[in-house]
Design a protein around this motif. Sequence first.
Motif, PDB file in Angstrom:
ATOM      1  N   SER A 165       5.111   9.130  14.411  1.00  0.00           N
ATOM      2  CA  SER A 165       6.459   8.909  14.960  1.00  0.00           C
ATOM      3  C   SER A 165       6.862   9.903  16.045  1.00  0.00           C
ATOM      4  CB  SER A 165       7.499   8.953  13.837  1.00  0.00           C
ATOM      5  OG  SER A 165       7.543  10.227  13.221  1.00  0.00           O
ATOM      6  N   VAL A 211      10.548   9.798   5.719  1.00  0.00           N
ATOM      7  CA  VAL A 211       9.774  10.231   4.554  1.00  0.00           C
ATOM      8  C   VAL A 211      10.637  10.192   3.294  1.00  0.00           C
ATOM      9  CG1 VAL A 211       8.606  12.215   3.491  1.00  0.00           C
ATOM     10  CG2 VAL A 211       8.204  11.665   5.902  1.00  0.00           C
ATOM     11  N   ASN A 213       0.729   4.389   5.303  1.00  0.00           N
ATOM     12  CA  ASN A 213       0.791   5.032   6.626  1.00  0.00           C
ATOM     13  C   ASN A 213       1.601   4.200   7.611  1.00  0.00           C
ATOM     14  OD1 ASN A 213      -0.724   7.256   5.840  1.00  0.00           O
ATOM     15  ND2 ASN A 213      -2.671   6.349   6.450  1.00  0.00           N
ATOM     16  N   SER A 251      11.435  16.934   4.754  1.00  0.00           N
ATOM     17  CA  SER A 251      11.389  15.988   5.876  1.00  0.00           C
ATOM     18  C   SER A 251      12.751  15.836   6.537  1.00  0.00           C
ATOM     19  CB  SER A 251      10.894  14.615   5.391  1.00  0.00           C
ATOM     20  OG  SER A 251      11.876  13.955   4.619  1.00  0.00           O
ATOM     21  N   LYS A 286       3.689  11.524   9.150  1.00  0.00           N
ATOM     22  CA  LYS A 286       4.937  11.130   9.793  1.00  0.00           C
ATOM     23  C   LYS A 286       5.012  11.686  11.218  1.00  0.00           C
ATOM     24  CE  LYS A 286       9.144   9.505  10.142  1.00  0.00           C
ATOM     25  NZ  LYS A 286       9.350   8.046  10.306  1.00  0.00           N
ATOM     26  N   ASN A 325      10.771   6.717   2.113  1.00  0.00           N
ATOM     27  CA  ASN A 325       9.418   6.382   1.676  1.00  0.00           C
ATOM     28  C   ASN A 325       9.161   6.911   0.263  1.00  0.00           C
ATOM     29  OD1 ASN A 325       6.512   7.590   1.370  1.00  0.00           O
ATOM     30  ND2 ASN A 325       6.241   5.927   2.840  1.00  0.00           N
ATOM     31  N   LEU A 371       5.350   4.686   7.457  1.00  0.00           N
ATOM     32  CA  LEU A 371       5.885   5.928   8.030  1.00  0.00           C
ATOM     33  C   LEU A 371       6.199   5.803   9.518  1.00  0.00           C
ATOM     34  CD1 LEU A 371       3.635   8.559   6.200  1.00  0.00           C
ATOM     35  CD2 LEU A 371       6.079   8.146   5.846  1.00  0.00           C
ATOM     36  N   LYS A 372       5.703   4.748  10.153  1.00  0.00           N
ATOM     37  CA  LYS A 372       6.063   4.501  11.552  1.00  0.00           C
ATOM     38  C   LYS A 372       7.523   4.085  11.678  1.00  0.00           C
ATOM     39  CE  LYS A 372       3.651   2.166  14.474  1.00  0.00           C
ATOM     40  NZ  LYS A 372       2.829   1.106  15.121  1.00  0.00           N
TER      41      LYS A 372
END
Length: 384
Positions: A35, A103, A95, A274, A31, A106, A98-99
């Motif tokens: 990001s 989290v 992956n 997160s 992450k 997710n 996560l952009k």
Amino acid sequence: MGAMEQSRHLTTVFVVVAWYTCNIGVLLLNKYLLSSTPFKSPVFLTLCHMMACATLGYLLSLSQFTPIKPLKSKRQLWKICLLASIFCVTIVLGNLSLKYIPVSFNQAIGATTPFFTAIFAALMQGNREAGITYLTLIPIAGGVIIATGGEPSFHLFGFAACLLATSGRALKSVVQAMLMTDASEKLDPMSLLFYMSSFSVLLLVPMTVLLEPGSFAQVHGLLHSHPGFGWSLLVNSCIAYAVNLTNFLVTKYTSALTLQVLGNMKGVIAAAISIALFKNPVTAKGMLGYLITVIGVVAYSETKRRSKLRQIHETGKTASMEDMAGMPLLAKSSDAGGGKDHLLPLSHEWGQQHRKGSSNGEGKQDFNSYKTIVLKATAGEHTS
């Protein structure tokens, strides 16, 4: 408690802590890289992960810590290539998500893996679960629906990528169960990881060139302009391998059930950390939805475990490692064997005796005796 048994307990605690650290660490580092830095290339990141898994897997095999079992046929190779393709796409999508999404969200979506597993198992294998098991899928799916409605940082593309990644994980587990039916073709987890990651590298190099053509130049520039970026990428890639290694070790030193419980808790802990680190906004509705999903997953795991044990008890079939997924897979003994793990007696002879006993009314007694052996072994009692 003897010195050897105390050493084993300390090793188990260390392995569990390492498992949590690696699983949560790789997620948060993914992450962060995608990001919070100029690096925005999830396919290239997955390529780094697979290169690390293949390289470290090979190096550790040289030390015989995790020896790689050789492939026996082209048929086995093609099966692994199919699994690797699903595995590779699933990680890329995870992956990628996560952009765009936090989290915490997710992890809420990822908790629905049992929902998709049950669906794929029914459609592709014809497996039918007990009615109560299917009922537990309602809170799993319903919780994510509630969490989605209460997610302030909702992003449709990120949500879709994460949902596809979650269903892909479920699909891989079902396909793997279908393809690896031949006992001679089954591989231990670390050997399978080595072959899948190696093939994934071959897939990801052209994928990266086609989908992220500027990523190589971007990474080269970041290595010079951001000195810490290279270390972050290297550590992240190594931890990706450590996640799989600690999965293997946790199952070895505890049980499959323990791994399930740890997995349920991992998502909650990762989400909490997160939120604290990245300060992403959360709502009471979103947290409620995630809680409902986690409760559903715990209920699903428990009903599956009980259903398998009941099936073994009633039909008198020989217990397999998969059947005993909710019971310890390894006995912990401190005998003259040096404290090594010994597989519990899921032997051909035990199976023959069990089937013979089931025909004359002794099957249930045999199975109860077997459970007693399992429980005693888990408690550290010598059973031979």
